[in-house]
Write an enzyme that holds these catalytic residues in place. Sequence first.
Site, PDB file in Angstrom:
ATOM      1  N   LYS A  42       0.814  -1.225   0.000  1.00 18.60           N
ATOM      2  CA  LYS A  42       0.000   0.000   0.000  1.00 18.60           C
ATOM      3  C   LYS A  42       0.845   1.272   0.000  1.00 18.60           C
ATOM      4  O   LYS A  42       0.362   2.333  -0.382  1.00 18.60           O
ATOM      5  CB  LYS A  42      -0.979  -0.044   1.156  1.00 18.60           C
TER       6      LYS A  42
HETATM    7  C1  LIG Z   1      -4.444  -4.625   1.206  1.00 16.88           C
HETATM    8  C2  LIG Z   1      -3.769  -5.912   1.042  1.00 16.88           C
HETATM    9  C3  LIG Z   1      -4.255  -6.874   0.163  1.00 16.88           C
HETATM   10  C4  LIG Z   1      -5.543  -6.695  -0.616  1.00 16.88           C
HETATM   11  O1  LIG Z   1      -5.502  -5.654  -1.546  1.00 16.88           O
HETATM   12  P1  LIG Z   1      -6.858  -5.051  -2.140  1.00 16.88           P
HETATM   13  O2  LIG Z   1      -6.453  -3.922  -2.981  1.00 16.88           O
HETATM   14  O3  LIG Z   1      -7.664  -4.612  -0.941  1.00 16.88           O
HETATM   15  O4  LIG Z   1      -7.532  -6.141  -2.867  1.00 16.88           O
HETATM   16  C5  LIG Z   1      -3.521  -8.034   0.012  1.00 16.88           C
HETATM   17  N1  LIG Z   1      -2.397  -8.257   0.714  1.00 16.88           N
HETATM   18  C6  LIG Z   1      -1.925  -7.360   1.588  1.00 16.88           C
HETATM   19  C7  LIG Z   1      -0.696  -7.667   2.343  1.00 16.88           C
HETATM   20  C8  LIG Z   1      -2.577  -6.158   1.770  1.00 16.88           C
HETATM   21  O5  LIG Z   1      -2.093  -5.271   2.637  1.00 16.88           O
END
Ligand SMILES: *Cc1c(COP(=O)(O)O)cnc(C)c1O
Length: 466
Positions: free
Chosen positions: A112
């Site tokens: 993220k």
């Molecule tokens: C947020 C996250 C996801 C999922 O991503 P989305 O965009 O919500 O589908 C998967 N793995 C990790 C480690 C995350 O932090």
Amino acid sequence: MKYVSTRGSAPVLDFEGVTLAGLASDGGLYLPEEWPQFSKAEIAAMRGLPYDEVAARVMQPFIGDALTPERLRELTAEAYGRFSHKAVVPLVQLDQQHWLMELFHGPTLAFKDVALQMLGLLFEEFLSRRDQKLTLVGATSGDTGSAAIDAVAGRDGVEIFMLHPEGRISDVQRCQMTTVCAPNVYNIAISGSFDDGQAAVKRMFGDEALKDTLRLGAVNSINWARLLAQVVYYFTTALQLGAPERPVAFSVPTGNFGDVFAGYVAAKMGLPIAKLVVATNVNDILHRALSNGDYSAGEVTPTAAPSMDIQVSSNFERLLFDCGGRDGAAMAAQMAGFESSQAMTLTDLQRSGSADLFTSIRVDPDGMAQAMRRTHQYCGEIIDPHTAIGLDAAHRVELPADVPVVTLATAHPAKFRDAVERATGVRPPLPTRIGDLFAREERCVSLPGDYYALTAYVLEHAQASA
Ligand SMILES: *Cc1c(COP(=O)(O)O)cnc(C)c1O
């Protein structure tokens, strides 16, 4: 570039407007009015360029006049200059057909960061231009919170209130949020699930009285700018593996459908993508929706991959809107039905429109643990539980042997040390740059997951006003 809401009755906005708005005022999500197109030659011309340069090229058509190309280039250089790996998003080969796209080299070790480091800069840029302040409210199932907090801590014009489900995130994730002591950061642990937190946040955005008092902004992946920043790594990675001449498949550990939707956007722009594999854990609403049209929320089952422990996937609405004929009124009716009954059936158009590009695979805890174990044993790589779900799905999907399959590695294994150690016997060390995390003081309040208690707390502490 103009943006429209999936529910058809919110104002049309430009890029600056959607970045600051987050959720649309009709409860929908913003999408560009049309998809910008890149020719094969334009895609090929990006091969070999630094990540931050490709980022500026991919994002520019969506940003339009909101930033000059020079200013955008400065912001991408600043955002991606904070990553600890020179390649920003490096690619690791596992075997003849499989690769890992490492998205976890940002400041909080979460994929993220790739989007939120950019979003933090965009907020600061647009707010100072308008001389406004913004109160960010978000709910996190783990990684969004720390990445969002890092992206805005100490920045001008923004403050952040971050909800997390108490006891359901890892100790590393918690400490990465609660040990940030910038005065514009508020951590709130709620009793309940991520979905409870997300529901409360969604309700705040629909509360007119609250919006008269505070200018609210979103950092969840309902924010278009955040999704946009994620489109970039599909391009950089596909280019390394032979695009645009050779199609590439991606396997995406999915929760809120933001990451994999960014892959869909890349495909819409002209990047040849052979398949997008939506990998879920036992919280499999997306797998049921994509495989037989049944989008019905069940109870959330906590797993070792908490960022995927959700039953309502906000960004899925974007896909349903785009594949289903872009009918805002119909989408609003469909979502109203879902909100009252927690269930809906995809239309034929929505199913056929998503069937070519997407496939879905549900991975149980055993498949996840085996993927961690095998990747360690045969490739010498330690992967986290979320990545393991993606990789297990990547091995199970049926594709021609000459199509490279890239699994998105969404978290650093050190963030989920207990689960990794259980599966592999190896306890991954925390990288030195966050090594003293547990020695730092924590700051957090506990509240019931109740809308009124949360709103009262935000109103009492927020500095910014509308
Ligand atoms: C947020 C996250 C996801 C999922 O991503 P989305 O965009 O919500 O589908 C998967 N793995 C990790 C480690 C995350 O932090």
